[in-house]
Design a protein around this motif. Structure first.
Motif, PDB file in Angstrom:
ATOM      1  N   ASP A 176      -2.186  21.506  -5.285  1.00  0.00           N
ATOM      2  CA  ASP A 176      -1.462  20.250  -5.518  1.00  0.00           C
ATOM      3  C   ASP A 176      -2.416  19.060  -5.520  1.00  0.00           C
ATOM      4  OD1 ASP A 176       0.942  21.597  -5.625  1.00  0.00           O
ATOM      5  OD2 ASP A 176       1.513  21.105  -3.554  1.00  0.00           O
ATOM      6  N   PHE A 177      -3.393  19.070  -4.608  1.00  0.00           N
ATOM      7  CA  PHE A 177      -4.316  17.938  -4.523  1.00  0.00           C
ATOM      8  C   PHE A 177      -5.188  17.873  -5.781  1.00  0.00           C
ATOM      9  CE2 PHE A 177      -8.293  15.918  -2.737  1.00  0.00           C
ATOM     10  CZ  PHE A 177      -7.758  14.651  -2.657  1.00  0.00           C
ATOM     11  N   HIS A 236       3.130  23.688  -3.132  1.00  0.00           N
ATOM     12  CA  HIS A 236       3.403  23.772  -1.690  1.00  0.00           C
ATOM     13  C   HIS A 236       4.909  23.700  -1.461  1.00  0.00           C
ATOM     14  CE1 HIS A 236       2.861  23.500   2.564  1.00  0.00           C
ATOM     15  NE2 HIS A 236       3.297  22.254   2.646  1.00  0.00           N
ATOM     16  N   PHE A 248       0.836  -1.202   0.000  1.00  0.00           N
ATOM     17  CA  PHE A 248       0.000   0.000   0.000  1.00  0.00           C
ATOM     18  C   PHE A 248       0.870   1.252   0.000  1.00  0.00           C
ATOM     19  CE2 PHE A 248      -2.896   3.063   2.286  1.00  0.00           C
ATOM     20  CZ  PHE A 248      -3.728   3.280   1.213  1.00  0.00           C
ATOM     21  N   SER A 282      -2.629  12.150   2.281  1.00  0.00           N
ATOM     22  CA  SER A 282      -3.528  12.278   3.426  1.00  0.00           C
ATOM     23  C   SER A 282      -4.982  12.370   2.972  1.00  0.00           C
ATOM     24  CB  SER A 282      -3.137  13.503   4.249  1.00  0.00           C
ATOM     25  OG  SER A 282      -4.027  13.697   5.316  1.00  0.00           O
ATOM     26  N   SER A 283      -5.257  13.200   1.967  1.00  0.00           N
ATOM     27  CA  SER A 283      -6.641  13.334   1.493  1.00  0.00           C
ATOM     28  C   SER A 283      -7.071  12.141   0.646  1.00  0.00           C
ATOM     29  CB  SER A 283      -6.822  14.634   0.708  1.00  0.00           C
ATOM     30  OG  SER A 283      -7.171  15.698   1.575  1.00  0.00           O
ATOM     31  N   LEU A 284      -6.136  11.465  -0.008  1.00  0.00           N
ATOM     32  CA  LEU A 284      -6.512  10.267  -0.781  1.00  0.00           C
ATOM     33  C   LEU A 284      -6.960   9.141   0.147  1.00  0.00           C
ATOM     34  CD1 LEU A 284      -3.794  10.001  -3.580  1.00  0.00           C
ATOM     35  CD2 LEU A 284      -6.189  10.664  -3.838  1.00  0.00           C
ATOM     36  N   ASP A 293      -1.690  27.169   3.442  1.00  0.00           N
ATOM     37  CA  ASP A 293      -1.099  27.373   2.118  1.00  0.00           C
ATOM     38  C   ASP A 293      -2.063  26.916   1.023  1.00  0.00           C
ATOM     39  OD1 ASP A 293       0.414  27.531  -0.155  1.00  0.00           O
ATOM     40  OD2 ASP A 293       1.835  25.962   0.421  1.00  0.00           O
ATOM     41  N   TYR A 305       4.762  20.814  -7.936  1.00  0.00           N
ATOM     42  CA  TYR A 305       4.138  21.103  -6.625  1.00  0.00           C
ATOM     43  C   TYR A 305       4.221  22.594  -6.295  1.00  0.00           C
ATOM     44  CZ  TYR A 305       4.006  16.053  -5.620  1.00  0.00           C
ATOM     45  OH  TYR A 305       3.764  14.695  -5.649  1.00  0.00           O
ATOM     46  N   THR A 322     -13.353  16.552   1.997  1.00  0.00           N
ATOM     47  CA  THR A 322     -12.084  16.087   2.567  1.00  0.00           C
ATOM     48  C   THR A 322     -11.628  17.075   3.633  1.00  0.00           C
ATOM     49  OG1 THR A 322      -9.946  15.088   2.048  1.00  0.00           O
ATOM     50  CG2 THR A 322     -10.437  17.198   0.996  1.00  0.00           C
ATOM     51  N   ARG A 359       4.458   5.454  -5.627  1.00  0.00           N
ATOM     52  CA  ARG A 359       4.560   5.493  -7.095  1.00  0.00           C
ATOM     53  C   ARG A 359       3.512   6.444  -7.671  1.00  0.00           C
ATOM     54  NH1 ARG A 359       5.072  -0.081  -6.387  1.00  0.00           N
ATOM     55  NH2 ARG A 359       2.859  -0.327  -6.813  1.00  0.00           N
ATOM     56  N   ALA A 360       2.313   6.454  -7.073  1.00  0.00           N
ATOM     57  CA  ALA A 360       1.208   7.259  -7.609  1.00  0.00           C
ATOM     58  C   ALA A 360       1.392   8.743  -7.299  1.00  0.00           C
ATOM     59  CB  ALA A 360      -0.118   6.765  -7.035  1.00  0.00           C
ATOM     60  N   VAL A 361       2.037   9.035  -6.174  1.00  0.00           N
ATOM     61  CA  VAL A 361       2.217  10.430  -5.739  1.00  0.00           C
ATOM     62  C   VAL A 361       3.713  10.643  -5.491  1.00  0.00           C
ATOM     63  CG1 VAL A 361       1.469  12.202  -4.118  1.00  0.00           C
ATOM     64  CG2 VAL A 361      -0.032  10.233  -4.558  1.00  0.00           C
ATOM     65  N   ALA A 389       4.649  18.101   0.001  1.00  0.00           N
ATOM     66  CA  ALA A 389       3.417  18.199  -0.792  1.00  0.00           C
ATOM     67  C   ALA A 389       2.800  16.826  -1.008  1.00  0.00           C
ATOM     68  CB  ALA A 389       3.716  18.865  -2.140  1.00  0.00           C
ATOM     69  N   HIS A 415       2.561   1.598  -3.378  1.00  0.00           N
ATOM     70  CA  HIS A 415       1.631   2.078  -4.400  1.00  0.00           C
ATOM     71  C   HIS A 415       1.471   3.595  -4.308  1.00  0.00           C
ATOM     72  CE1 HIS A 415      -1.797   2.687  -6.976  1.00  0.00           C
ATOM     73  NE2 HIS A 415      -2.315   3.381  -5.989  1.00  0.00           N
ATOM     74  N   LEU A 416       1.236   4.082  -3.093  1.00  0.00           N
ATOM     75  CA  LEU A 416       1.045   5.530  -2.916  1.00  0.00           C
ATOM     76  C   LEU A 416       2.292   6.302  -3.342  1.00  0.00           C
ATOM     77  CD1 LEU A 416      -0.853   5.620   0.492  1.00  0.00           C
ATOM     78  CD2 LEU A 416      -1.788   6.235  -1.745  1.00  0.00           C
ATOM     79  N   HIS A 463       0.705  15.602   1.927  1.00  0.00           N
ATOM     80  CA  HIS A 463      -0.631  16.223   1.990  1.00  0.00           C
ATOM     81  C   HIS A 463      -1.595  15.547   1.010  1.00  0.00           C
ATOM     82  CE1 HIS A 463       0.086  19.616   4.695  1.00  0.00           C
ATOM     83  NE2 HIS A 463       1.237  19.826   4.091  1.00  0.00           N
ATOM     84  N   ILE A 464      -1.117  15.257  -0.178  1.00  0.00           N
ATOM     85  CA  ILE A 464      -1.974  14.606  -1.181  1.00  0.00           C
ATOM     86  C   ILE A 464      -2.394  13.223  -0.693  1.00  0.00           C
ATOM     87  CG2 ILE A 464      -2.025  13.648  -3.525  1.00  0.00           C
ATOM     88  CD1 ILE A 464      -0.051  15.950  -4.309  1.00  0.00           C
TER      89      ILE A 464
END
Lengths: 128, 128, 128
Positions: free
Chosen positions: B59-60, A77, A60, A88-90, B53, A75, B47, A66-68, A82, A63-64, A85-86
């Motif tokens: 970025d998201f 931020h 897991f 976290s919301s995913l 910032d 970026y 979310t 590689r994806a982010v 950065a 995967h994250l 943060h991405i």
């Protein structure tokens, strides 16, 4: 509301907090209904997944990663985190758990995990 | 249950609704426990992320736009907004928030955001 | 807490469980507040999306399949279903639903879906 503290040891890590959540629910005296397991940070997350094979957690996090991408000229931020943060919301900053007769209800193979995406740090989890 | 309305101004946008959620919780008279912050639409999401910032929000939204292409010959949905439906389920249509002594409990750096993926539109958020 | 059983027919599938969730909420006697709709498995998920065009569900499952390859030499988990575990945490194992006057509150175009990522199997959903 109860607070748990968790200390992470690497940039990306998943830590099983199921027992600590059960203790918090017992202390709160919740017997029926549901509780929210919530982290008040913006570069980590809470999820549920398999509690046996550590390969599941590695897959897991990989995967994250590689994806982010951690570093990207795109970026905006400037904090250098950065990607965290991405992620976290995913994944999401909370899960909801059913409580029945004072027990948190998880499947046989499930655990609740704090997902660290910008460690090592000390993180809080709130239960209420 | 209380309803909030939010008007978005662009296709992709994140709007801070934390104060409106607090007002709804106060009107509902919830003092302890948790509330669900829910959007009844299928091309937006809710979310939690950083409240300082604006680069974090950019970025998201940019990440989602790279990961889920707006146009693709592979999409089956003919509404022209297939990507927005995918983003909605990836991010999720609700968050759960702990309430303690009548206050929604967010981390110092956290805000609750409506994520618009198919704007501009007027969107509802339900709290209960 | 109430339990629902759902039997899936293919590896990846989304099954509308909204009516079964409403029945469970009625049996539980919940009239106001919120309920957690939770699956106790680690290779499926719960989400909310459009209830009309089946293309929306196909697009979501196809997106996940492109983003999370079924087979990869990089996977550590040896069960053969590493991708299903990843998808489970990306989508999430629960949703929170507001209940008002005994009715689950969904938008006009919304349904609650069990997302199967490693079927066919018989799956449980817990409501509480």
């Amino acid at each position: 509301m109860k607070r748990i503290e968790v200390t992470t040891k690497s940039r990306d890590q998943m830590i099983d907090v199921s027992n600590a959540v059960q203790n918090a629910v017992s202390q709160l005296g919740v017997t029926f209904g549901n509780v929210t397991v919530f982290t008040p940070h913006t570069t980590c997350a809470i999820t549920i997944n398999e509690n046996v094979d550590p390969g599941v957690r590695k897959d897991f996090l990989s995967h994250l990663d590689r994806a982010v991408l951690w570093s990207s000229a795109a970026y905006q931020h400037r904090g250098g985190n950065a990607a965290a943060h991405i992620k976290s919301s995913l994944v999401g900053t909370s899960v909801s758990i059913i409580v029945d007769a004072g027990q948190i209800k998880l499947g046989v193979w499930q655990a609740i995990y704090l997902c660290e995406f910008d460690g090592p740090r000390t993180r809080e989890i709130w239960i209420g």
